[in-house]
Design a protein around this motif. Structure first.
Motif, PDB file in Angstrom:
ATOM      1  N   THR A 273       0.576  -1.297   0.085  1.00 54.30           N
ATOM      2  CA  THR A 273       0.091   0.132   0.187  1.00 54.30           C
ATOM      3  C   THR A 273       0.658   1.053   0.021  1.00 54.30           C
ATOM      4  O   THR A 273       1.984   1.353   0.166  1.00 54.30           O
ATOM      5  CB  THR A 273      -0.602   0.075   1.391  1.00 54.30           C
ATOM      6  N   ASP A 274       0.366   2.128  -0.542  1.00 55.12           N
ATOM      7  CA  ASP A 274       1.144   3.497   0.109  1.00 55.12           C
ATOM      8  C   ASP A 274       1.671   3.411   1.259  1.00 55.12           C
ATOM      9  O   ASP A 274       2.675   4.385   0.942  1.00 55.12           O
ATOM     10  CB  ASP A 274      -0.181   5.170  -0.337  1.00 55.12           C
ATOM     11  N   ALA A 275       1.021   3.686   2.174  1.00 51.94           N
ATOM     12  CA  ALA A 275       2.101   3.418   3.638  1.00 51.94           C
ATOM     13  C   ALA A 275       2.485   2.872   3.806  1.00 51.94           C
ATOM     14  O   ALA A 275       3.770   3.254   4.145  1.00 51.94           O
ATOM     15  CB  ALA A 275       0.561   3.294   4.666  1.00 51.94           C
ATOM     16  N   ASP A 276       2.585   1.246   3.256  1.00 50.64           N
ATOM     17  CA  ASP A 276       4.343   0.603   3.295  1.00 50.64           C
ATOM     18  C   ASP A 276       4.901   1.188   2.609  1.00 50.64           C
ATOM     19  O   ASP A 276       5.849   1.009   3.049  1.00 50.64           O
ATOM     20  CB  ASP A 276       3.591  -0.983   2.455  1.00 50.64           C
ATOM     21  N   LYS A 277       4.912   1.542   0.883  1.00 50.64           N
ATOM     22  CA  LYS A 277       5.751   2.056   0.604  1.00 50.64           C
ATOM     23  C   LYS A 277       6.399   3.489   1.433  1.00 50.64           C
ATOM     24  O   LYS A 277       8.172   3.170   1.360  1.00 50.64           O
ATOM     25  CB  LYS A 277       5.367   2.751  -0.511  1.00 50.64           C
ATOM     26  N   ALA A 278       6.374   4.346   2.093  1.00 47.15           N
ATOM     27  CA  ALA A 278       6.168   5.135   2.743  1.00 47.15           C
ATOM     28  C   ALA A 278       7.138   4.792   4.351  1.00 47.15           C
ATOM     29  O   ALA A 278       8.210   5.759   4.452  1.00 47.15           O
ATOM     30  CB  ALA A 278       4.524   6.106   2.827  1.00 47.15           C
ATOM     31  N   ALA A 279       6.235   3.826   4.818  1.00 43.19           N
ATOM     32  CA  ALA A 279       7.086   3.444   5.819  1.00 43.19           C
ATOM     33  C   ALA A 279       8.580   2.396   5.901  1.00 43.19           C
ATOM     34  O   ALA A 279       9.858   2.949   6.127  1.00 43.19           O
ATOM     35  CB  ALA A 279       6.193   2.435   6.751  1.00 43.19           C
ATOM     36  N   ALA A 280       8.750   1.928   3.974  1.00 40.58           N
ATOM     37  CA  ALA A 280       9.754   1.202   4.036  1.00 40.58           C
ATOM     38  C   ALA A 280      10.977   2.504   3.545  1.00 40.58           C
ATOM     39  O   ALA A 280      11.538   1.972   3.428  1.00 40.58           O
ATOM     40  CB  ALA A 280       9.842   0.621   3.215  1.00 40.58           C
ATOM     41  N   LEU A 281      10.933   3.734   2.597  1.00 40.69           N
ATOM     42  CA  LEU A 281      11.412   4.906   2.437  1.00 40.69           C
ATOM     43  C   LEU A 281      11.666   5.387   3.083  1.00 40.69           C
ATOM     44  O   LEU A 281      13.149   6.277   3.957  1.00 40.69           O
ATOM     45  CB  LEU A 281      10.540   5.832   1.303  1.00 40.69           C
ATOM     46  N   SER A 282      10.826   6.142   4.412  1.00 36.77           N
ATOM     47  CA  SER A 282      11.037   6.342   5.841  1.00 36.77           C
ATOM     48  C   SER A 282      12.363   5.487   6.271  1.00 36.77           C
ATOM     49  O   SER A 282      13.652   6.193   6.777  1.00 36.77           O
ATOM     50  CB  SER A 282       9.967   6.067   6.789  1.00 36.77           C
ATOM     51  N   ALA A 283      12.178   3.955   6.824  1.00 31.63           N
ATOM     52  CA  ALA A 283      13.212   3.182   7.228  1.00 31.63           C
ATOM     53  C   ALA A 283      14.924   3.515   6.546  1.00 31.63           C
ATOM     54  O   ALA A 283      15.764   3.757   6.502  1.00 31.63           O
ATOM     55  CB  ALA A 283      12.725   1.410   6.920  1.00 31.63           C
ATOM     56  N   ALA A 284      14.479   3.100   5.047  1.00 32.15           N
ATOM     57  CA  ALA A 284      15.842   3.615   4.476  1.00 32.15           C
ATOM     58  C   ALA A 284      16.476   4.812   4.370  1.00 32.15           C
ATOM     59  O   ALA A 284      17.460   5.320   5.109  1.00 32.15           O
ATOM     60  CB  ALA A 284      15.300   3.198   2.738  1.00 32.15           C
ATOM     61  N   LYS A 285      15.269   6.029   4.787  1.00 35.12           N
ATOM     62  CA  LYS A 285      15.882   7.504   5.539  1.00 35.12           C
ATOM     63  C   LYS A 285      16.865   7.275   6.609  1.00 35.12           C
ATOM     64  O   LYS A 285      18.000   7.748   6.723  1.00 35.12           O
ATOM     65  CB  LYS A 285      15.125   8.079   5.566  1.00 35.12           C
ATOM     66  N   ALA A 286      16.154   6.665   7.781  1.00 39.05           N
ATOM     67  CA  ALA A 286      16.667   6.270   8.812  1.00 39.05           C
ATOM     68  C   ALA A 286      17.967   6.378   8.733  1.00 39.05           C
ATOM     69  O   ALA A 286      18.834   6.081   9.863  1.00 39.05           O
ATOM     70  CB  ALA A 286      15.854   6.222   9.777  1.00 39.05           C
ATOM     71  N   ASP A 287      18.021   4.592   8.146  1.00 40.80           N
ATOM     72  CA  ASP A 287      19.607   4.263   8.342  1.00 40.80           C
ATOM     73  C   ASP A 287      20.180   4.316   7.055  1.00 40.80           C
ATOM     74  O   ASP A 287      21.826   4.530   7.659  1.00 40.80           O
ATOM     75  CB  ASP A 287      19.066   2.722   7.235  1.00 40.80           C
ATOM     76  N   ALA A 288      20.036   5.516   5.804  1.00 33.40           N
ATOM     77  CA  ALA A 288      20.996   6.055   5.204  1.00 33.40           C
ATOM     78  C   ALA A 288      21.747   7.328   6.504  1.00 33.40           C
ATOM     79  O   ALA A 288      22.749   7.637   6.623  1.00 33.40           O
ATOM     80  CB  ALA A 288      20.563   6.673   3.898  1.00 33.40           C
ATOM     81  N   ASN A 289      21.047   7.887   8.043  1.00 31.09           N
ATOM     82  CA  ASN A 289      21.081   8.740   8.194  1.00 31.09           C
ATOM     83  C   ASN A 289      22.237   8.323   9.517  1.00 31.09           C
ATOM     84  O   ASN A 289      23.650   8.857   9.766  1.00 31.09           O
ATOM     85  CB  ASN A 289      20.121   9.698   8.650  1.00 31.09           C
ATOM     86  N   ALA A 290      22.040   7.351   9.814  1.00 34.92           N
ATOM     87  CA  ALA A 290      23.083   6.529  11.002  1.00 34.92           C
ATOM     88  C   ALA A 290      24.141   5.764  10.293  1.00 34.92           C
ATOM     89  O   ALA A 290      24.982   5.994  10.902  1.00 34.92           O
ATOM     90  CB  ALA A 290      22.213   5.035  11.459  1.00 34.92           C
ATOM     91  N   MET A 291      23.879   5.551   9.150  1.00 35.10           N
ATOM     92  CA  MET A 291      25.192   4.974   8.240  1.00 35.10           C
ATOM     93  C   MET A 291      26.236   6.525   7.656  1.00 35.10           C
ATOM     94  O   MET A 291      27.394   6.783   8.386  1.00 35.10           O
ATOM     95  CB  MET A 291      24.664   4.599   6.775  1.00 35.10           C
ATOM     96  N   TYR A 292      26.008   7.090   7.514  1.00 36.18           N
ATOM     97  CA  TYR A 292      26.404   8.820   7.725  1.00 36.18           C
ATOM     98  C   TYR A 292      26.838   9.403   8.950  1.00 36.18           C
ATOM     99  O   TYR A 292      28.678  10.138   9.085  1.00 36.18           O
ATOM    100  CB  TYR A 292      25.393   9.825   7.028  1.00 36.18           C
ATOM    101  N   ALA A 293      26.193   8.903   9.674  1.00 40.01           N
ATOM    102  CA  ALA A 293      26.518   9.415  11.028  1.00 40.01           C
ATOM    103  C   ALA A 293      28.589   8.692  11.374  1.00 40.01           C
ATOM    104  O   ALA A 293      29.297   8.686  11.874  1.00 40.01           O
ATOM    105  CB  ALA A 293      25.583   9.371  12.175  1.00 40.01           C
ATOM    106  N   SER A 294      28.178   7.238  10.940  1.00 41.10           N
ATOM    107  CA  SER A 294      28.980   5.968  11.185  1.00 41.10           C
ATOM    108  C   SER A 294      30.180   6.417  10.489  1.00 41.10           C
ATOM    109  O   SER A 294      31.520   6.243  10.529  1.00 41.10           O
ATOM    110  CB  SER A 294      28.885   5.244  11.801  1.00 41.10           C
ATOM    111  N   PHE A 295      30.049   6.710   9.260  1.00 43.36           N
ATOM    112  CA  PHE A 295      31.129   7.335   8.469  1.00 43.36           C
ATOM    113  C   PHE A 295      31.786   8.585   8.936  1.00 43.36           C
ATOM    114  O   PHE A 295      33.173   8.573   8.864  1.00 43.36           O
ATOM    115  CB  PHE A 295      29.932   7.783   7.299  1.00 43.36           C
ATOM    116  N   LYS A 296      31.214   9.326   8.964  1.00 42.74           N
ATOM    117  CA  LYS A 296      31.878  10.579   9.289  1.00 42.74           C
ATOM    118  C   LYS A 296      32.130  10.389  10.754  1.00 42.74           C
ATOM    119  O   LYS A 296      33.527  11.719  10.842  1.00 42.74           O
ATOM    120  CB  LYS A 296      31.082  12.343   9.758  1.00 42.74           C
ATOM    121  N   SER A 297      32.042   9.378  11.874  1.00 38.44           N
ATOM    122  CA  SER A 297      32.678   9.018  12.718  1.00 38.44           C
ATOM    123  C   SER A 297      34.332   8.764  11.898  1.00 38.44           C
ATOM    124  O   SER A 297      34.912   8.035  13.249  1.00 38.44           O
ATOM    125  CB  SER A 297      32.223   8.461  13.874  1.00 38.44           C
TER     126      SER A 297
END
Length: 524
Positions: A273-297
């Motif tokens: 569903t649209d809600a499923d798609k939004a949730a998956a994309l939001s999770a990818a964004k969270a992973d990317a931000n967390a990964m970026y923080a780890s990369f910067k460290s």
């Protein structure tokens, strides 16, 4: 009894004579009819009608000035001149080549295109156009190709460009291949051609059309080769379109943010569903931000990607520009070494963590090389059977020995580049270079297979160097001609040449058209 009175017997005999005469005429007519039918059947079976039927007509529409002073070759303003009628076997030559080339180029997609190669092309509707069949499509391509070949031959004639030794060598090589293939199939050359191009084909037609194509190809290549550019022209084009010629080094991690399909109680797939798609994309964004923080460290992107099952790591080297979220960021003129970011690519349901290393122009020089390919002969033992490996090893050893003997013969015979080129034409199995002395010009890094590439770009390589290189294709006897233009100039030259050649080609072929005739029903 008056003179007008008739004896019944005499009258009856006269009537019988009339009937006999009428019968003779009737049977005579029937006999002639059967004879004509027999001749017609013979003529049909001999393909005389089909061979000489006109399958297409070529025209030229000269440009004429319109009221506003511009030129046009449209049917409404141009005078159409008939150039030639083209027979069925001539059209079949081009039609078959167009069709077979299409199959080769689209071999992986034929079924998706809706083309059934086992059925009559005339009975299959072309996708996206209910008024057109696949036969119509290939016939249109055939008419365009025929018109272009005719136009190029006319232009070559006008410029005094005539048949030469290189064309003859290519023609002879093609005819030798034909004869070899025919012999292998247990057929005469004519029968083999008829199997390939239809029952109307003859060797004379095949040869004539091939010569037209070869001359057109060489004439076009000659013009293409004549296009040269000054350093100022190359610099101007580079400066105007740097994104087309620069490359970048970078590292990135792509995190997939697409929602997965699920299944219902009966095992049927259920789209997210649209809600499923939004949730998956939001999770990818969270992973990317967390990964970026780890990369910067201080953690590496490759290690971080390995720990995430939805992440894909890329170590980009000499990457060219293409329109995308990632490449637009990398090729931004403000980019400096060490820049990094999280990029949202929501259209493709993904996020990127990326770091920029450098942007640069490829200044290294390309190289010119001649080679002679000696391929091992085909074995008689199938792969997986006993003795296969031993046979392959022996065949490779024989090919290597042949390469070494040929190189030694060249070295003993004066060791000139011209002599090497002659040996390449006589002995090389590489169809891409065995009519031009084994020459490849302006080779760029990683264009060729690894062993071939490494030999060419060895930092110690000098003009006149030779050697033998083994690849999956066989053994290459190498001759290093020398360095050529820097690679960035090769790319710029290619761009300018493509444009100028395209303009020239359009001008040469403008106004030439082909129209299918009644005999087209015998084509295919």
């Amino acid at each position: 009894m008056s003179a007008n009175d008739k004896n019944p017997k005499t009258a009856r005999e006269a009537q019988q004579q009339k009937e006999v005469h009428r019968s003779n005429l009737l049977y005579g007519a029937i006999g002639v009819l059967f004879l004509l039918l027999a001749v017609a059947v013979f003529v049909w079976k001999s393909n005389v009608i089909q061979k000489h039927a006109t399958a297409a007509t070529l025209y030229y529409s000269a440009e004429t000035a319109s009221a506003d002073g511009s030129s046009s070759a449209s049917s409404s303003t141009a005078e159409k001149t008939k150039l030639a009628d083209v027979s069925v076997p001539q059209v079949n030559y081009y039609f078959t080549n167009v069709y077979q080339n299409f199959l080769q180029q689209n071999s992986s997609y034929i079924s998706y295109l809706g083309l059934n190669t086992s059925s009559d092309l005339r009975s299959q509707t072309f996708p996206g156009d209910e008024t057109k069949t696949w036969f119509d499509y290939f016939m249109d391509q055939t008419l365009t190709q025929m018109s272009s070949i005719y136009a190029l031959n006319k232009a070559a004639e006008a410029e005094g460009y005539v048949w030469n030794d290189a064309m003859q060598a290519e023609f002879d090589s093609n005819m030798d291949s034909l004869d070899t293939s025919a012999t292998a199939a247990g057929l005469s050359a004519t029968k083999y051609l008829q199997r390939m191009y239809g029952s109307t084909m003859s060797r004379s037609v095949y040869e004539a059309e091939m010569k037209q194509v070869i001359l057109a190809s060489h004439f076009s290549q000659s013009h293409n080769d004549s296009l040269t550019y000054t350093d100022d022209q190359l610099d101007a084009e580079y400066s105007a379109s740097r994104n087309n010629y620069d490359v970048v080094d970078y590292q990135s991690v792509k995190i997939n943010g697409a929602a997965e399909s699920t299944t219902d109680a009966d095992g049927n797939p259920v789209d997210p569903t649209d809600a499923d798609k939004a949730a998956a994309l939001s999770a990818a964004k969270a992973d990317a931000n967390a990964m970026y923080a780890s990369f910067k460290s201080g953690q590496s992107l490759s290690d971080l990607a390995e720990a995430n099952d939805k992440a894909t790591f890329t170590n980009g080297e000499a990457a060219s520009y293409s329109s995308s979220v990632l490449m637009d960021w990398l090729f931004d003129s403000a980019r400096t070494s060490g820049d990094s970011a999280v990029l949202a690519d929501e259209d493709n349901s993904a996020y990127y963590v990326v770091t920029f290393t450098k942007r640069y122009r490829q200044d290294y020089k390309t190289v010119d090389v001649r080679h002679i390919l000696i391929q091992p002969e085909a074995g008689t033992i199938a792969e997986g059977e006993d003795g296969y490996e031993d046979e392959q090893a022996q065949l490779k050893a024989t090919a290597k020995a042949n390469a070494e003997d040929l190189l030694a013969r060249w070295q003993a015979g004066g060791a000139t580049e011209d002599a090497f080129a002659t040996l390449a034409n006589e002995n090389s199995s590489d169809g891409g270079s065995n009519t031009n002395g084994g020459l490849y010009k302006q080779i760029y890094q990683n264009q060729m297979v690894a062993a071939f590439n490494d030999w060419c770009f060895d930092s110690s390589r000098q003009p006149g160097d030779t050697g033998i290189v083994e690849t999956d294709y066989g053994y290459h006897i190498m001759y290093f001609v020398g360095t050529d233009l820097p690679y960035w100039q090769v790319k710029v030259t290619s761009t300018l040449r493509d444009k100028d050649f395209g303009d020239w080609y359009s001008g040469v072929t403008a106004g030439y058209t082909g129209v299918a005739a009644d005999g087209a029903k015998y084509v295919g």
